[in-house]
Design a protein around this motif. Structure first.
Motif, PDB file in Angstrom:
ATOM      1  N   ALA A 129      -9.393 -38.020  -3.405  1.00  0.00           N
ATOM      2  CA  ALA A 129      -9.958 -39.370  -3.261  1.00  0.00           C
ATOM      3  C   ALA A 129      -8.861 -40.392  -3.513  1.00  0.00           C
ATOM      4  O   ALA A 129      -7.863 -40.103  -4.192  1.00  0.00           O
ATOM      5  N   ASP A 130      -9.041 -41.580  -2.946  1.00  0.00           N
ATOM      6  CA  ASP A 130      -8.182 -42.700  -3.306  1.00  0.00           C
ATOM      7  C   ASP A 130      -8.700 -43.277  -4.619  1.00  0.00           C
ATOM      8  O   ASP A 130      -9.914 -43.469  -4.781  1.00  0.00           O
ATOM      9  N   VAL A 131      -7.805 -43.552  -5.544  1.00  0.00           N
ATOM     10  CA  VAL A 131      -8.189 -44.050  -6.869  1.00  0.00           C
ATOM     11  C   VAL A 131      -7.590 -45.440  -7.069  1.00  0.00           C
ATOM     12  O   VAL A 131      -6.369 -45.623  -7.002  1.00  0.00           O
ATOM     13  N   THR A 132      -8.449 -46.413  -7.310  1.00  0.00           N
ATOM     14  CA  THR A 132      -8.015 -47.786  -7.562  1.00  0.00           C
ATOM     15  C   THR A 132      -8.278 -48.148  -9.019  1.00  0.00           C
ATOM     16  O   THR A 132      -9.402 -48.013  -9.511  1.00  0.00           O
ATOM     17  N   SER A 133      -7.212 -48.594  -9.701  1.00  0.00           N
ATOM     18  CA  SER A 133      -7.346 -48.987 -11.102  1.00  0.00           C
ATOM     19  C   SER A 133      -6.277 -50.028 -11.405  1.00  0.00           C
ATOM     20  O   SER A 133      -5.109 -49.865 -11.010  1.00  0.00           O
ATOM     21  N   GLY A 134      -6.656 -51.096 -12.087  1.00  0.00           N
ATOM     22  CA  GLY A 134      -5.704 -52.141 -12.429  1.00  0.00           C
ATOM     23  C   GLY A 134      -5.077 -52.792 -11.225  1.00  0.00           C
ATOM     24  O   GLY A 134      -3.913 -53.217 -11.275  1.00  0.00           O
ATOM     25  N   GLY A 135      -5.815 -52.848 -10.120  1.00  0.00           N
ATOM     26  CA  GLY A 135      -5.311 -53.485  -8.921  1.00  0.00           C
ATOM     27  C   GLY A 135      -4.393 -52.632  -8.085  1.00  0.00           C
ATOM     28  O   GLY A 135      -3.877 -53.080  -7.057  1.00  0.00           O
ATOM     29  N   THR A 136      -4.175 -51.389  -8.485  1.00  0.00           N
ATOM     30  CA  THR A 136      -3.295 -50.474  -7.753  1.00  0.00           C
ATOM     31  C   THR A 136      -4.105 -49.297  -7.225  1.00  0.00           C
ATOM     32  O   THR A 136      -4.932 -48.722  -7.940  1.00  0.00           O
TER      33      THR A 136
END
Length: 498
Positions: A129-136
């Motif tokens: 999966a694509d993981v988005t955290s802290g804007g990244t």
């Protein structure tokens, strides 16, 4: 959140999925790579139950599915829909990407991350999966290793090191995740047309059944008879027809299974479907109609036994004039007793015939057989695949799979008018494409190529014992060509996107 490693350690798929069909082993290969498109799949995975409990409990956080993703009630598993991808007939790898996203957040414990572009690859045996955290956003993060099974339901998962980083605890590395299921989505069943042609239905998951299984097989008051006159001793019903006697005529509408038809004509089999002997197929690779019913009925006892004329042949996986799939169903018979019963047929697969195979358990919407204008009609009778039926299909579907529904109309007198008596259920020409040979159709045939029953040098049952290729849940995705007396060895390959 700590940085997620973009490297991926090599994956060993421990069992290369081999099944012995005899003394030897046969590697399934093809002259050139062929990828068939897949669509309308769903992936259901809960990540890990204890993690969900932690998020909504101690962390006082939440899960927010969006863009088509959903979560089951009571903090249950997540489902990602709109799955599309390909099936590689060389490696038998299934690669699917799914729509939807899942936000996981807790102000108390200070995390806010989103999973999106969830993907499943049976060759690599993993979920990413694509993981988005802290804007990244980091793409294609491997979340779990998967123990791929034939049915692709309740597959065991093991969380990766990368998943442990995403979920915020090193203890998750190597831990058992929730089971994973990948199935083809079930579109709504269409209602029968006003003319009485059989309804068209598409595949539910072949591994699960929603209908109750009959507690016993149906019985009939007498064996089928070719006579078209009613019993002299029978009493008259309110409609003027006898309450018991011989069936004068009738039709059976049944599509076998929409996903199987699609697999044969438009899927990896690259084959064709041929209706003959009085059977027809509706256009657009539709359902089949079997005709000229004979048999017996008893509306007082709510019993019926009807045999129908016509045959349908499924042929595909052609190689040098030989076919790995050559399946014919004929002599279809329906028996009902109080609303439940069974559907039987003569099954010929690659030159070998088995008579009177019980293909499906039947459950009608009502236990009563009611005649109107001397015709008994039953629509959308649930058909559930039996163990013998699963063997007849070479393990392509598992026991309990819900097949296409059955539509049945029988005339109780010579002058009774059957619905769509002019054969409007279809001319059998079909409009499906695919298959070897010239494109287009031959009368009575859906798909490319010519008609006839050619087995070439391939003998034995249709994948008689099956293999652990993920075929069952794929519907039209991933059956393999096999020869009797040989095993199947799958070569799996791993896919990583740059």
């Amino acid at each position: 959140m700590a940085a997620i490693s973009r490297s991926r350690r090599p994956l060993a798929l421990a069992a290369a999925v081999a099944v012995a069909l005899g003394a030897g082993a046969l590697a399934v290969t093809s002259a050139s790579a062929a990828e068939a498109p897949l669509k309308d799949y769903e992936l259901t995975w809960g990540i890990k139950q204890s993690y969900r409990s932690y998020v909504t409990g101690m962390a006082a956080g939440s899960f927010t599915p969006a863009d088509g993703a959903t979560q089951a009630a009571d903090n249950g598993a997540f489902t990602f829909a709109g799955g599309t991808g390909t099936y590689d007939s060389d490696t038998h790898a299934v690669r699917l990407g799914f729509a939807g996203s899942l936000k996981i957040a807790s102000k108390l414990h200070g995390f806010d991350l989103t999973l999106s572009d969830v993907r499943f690859d049976s060759g690599a045996a993993e979920i990413t999966a694509d993981v988005t955290s802290g804007g990244t956003t980091q793409d294609d993060v491997p979340l779990a290793d998967v123990t791929v099974t034939r049915t692709m339901t309740d597959m065991e998962t093991k969380l990766t090191k990368e998943a442990a980083t995403v979920l915020g605890s090193a203890s998750y590395e190597g831990a058992a995740g929730d089971p994973l299921t990948v199935v083809q989505k079930t579109p709504p069943t269409q209602s029968p047309s006003p003319t009485g042609s059989p309804s068209s239905s598409t595949s539910p998951s072949p591994t699960a059944s929603t209908s109750p299984k009959p507690t016993g097989s149906a019985s009939s008051t007498a064996s089928p008879s070719a006579s078209q006159t009613t019993s002299p001793s029978a009493s008259a019903s309110e409609t003027g027809a006898a309450t018991q006697g011989d069936i004068a005529d009738g039709t059976l509408g049944w599509g076998v299974k929409q996903s199987f038809r699609t697999y044969v004509v438009d899927g990896p089999a690259k084959g064709r479907i041929t209706a003959s002997g009085g059977a027809t197929q509706a256009s657009g690779n539709g359902d089949f109609t079997f005709t000229e019913a004979t048999g017996t009925y008893d509306t007082d006892a709510d019993t019926l036994k009807a045999a129908f004329k016509g045959a349908v042949n499924f042929k595909g996986h052609e190689a040098n004039g030989s076919y790995g799939l050559d399946l014919t169903l004929s002599g279809l018979t329906v028996e009902l007793d109080g609303g439940t019963g069974e559907l039987t047929a003569d099954v010929e697969s690659l030159g070998k015939t088995s008579d009177d195979v019980v293909l499906a358990h039947l459950t009608a919407g009502s236990s009563d057989l009611k005649a109107e204008d001397d015709v008994v009609s039953l629509d959308d009778v649930t058909a559930e695949l039996t163990k013998a039926g699963a063997r007849a299909f070479g393990g392509f579907y598992t026991e309990g799979t819900v097949l296409d529904p059955v539509d049945l109309s029988v005339a109780l007198s010579d002058d009774a008018q059957l619905p769509d008596d002019d054969g409007g259920s279809g001319d059998g020409s079909g409009t499906g494409t695919g298959g070897s040979g010239d494109s287009g159709t031959t009368s009575g045939t859906t798909g490319g190529g010519t008609t006839g029953s050619t087995t070439g040098g391939v003998t034995g049952a249709l994948a008689s014992t099956g293999s652990d290729v993920p075929t069952g849940a794929l519907g039209a995705a991933a059956a393999v060509t096999v020869a009797a007396g040989a095993g199947v060895v799958l070569a799996v390959r791993r896919r990583r996107q740059a």
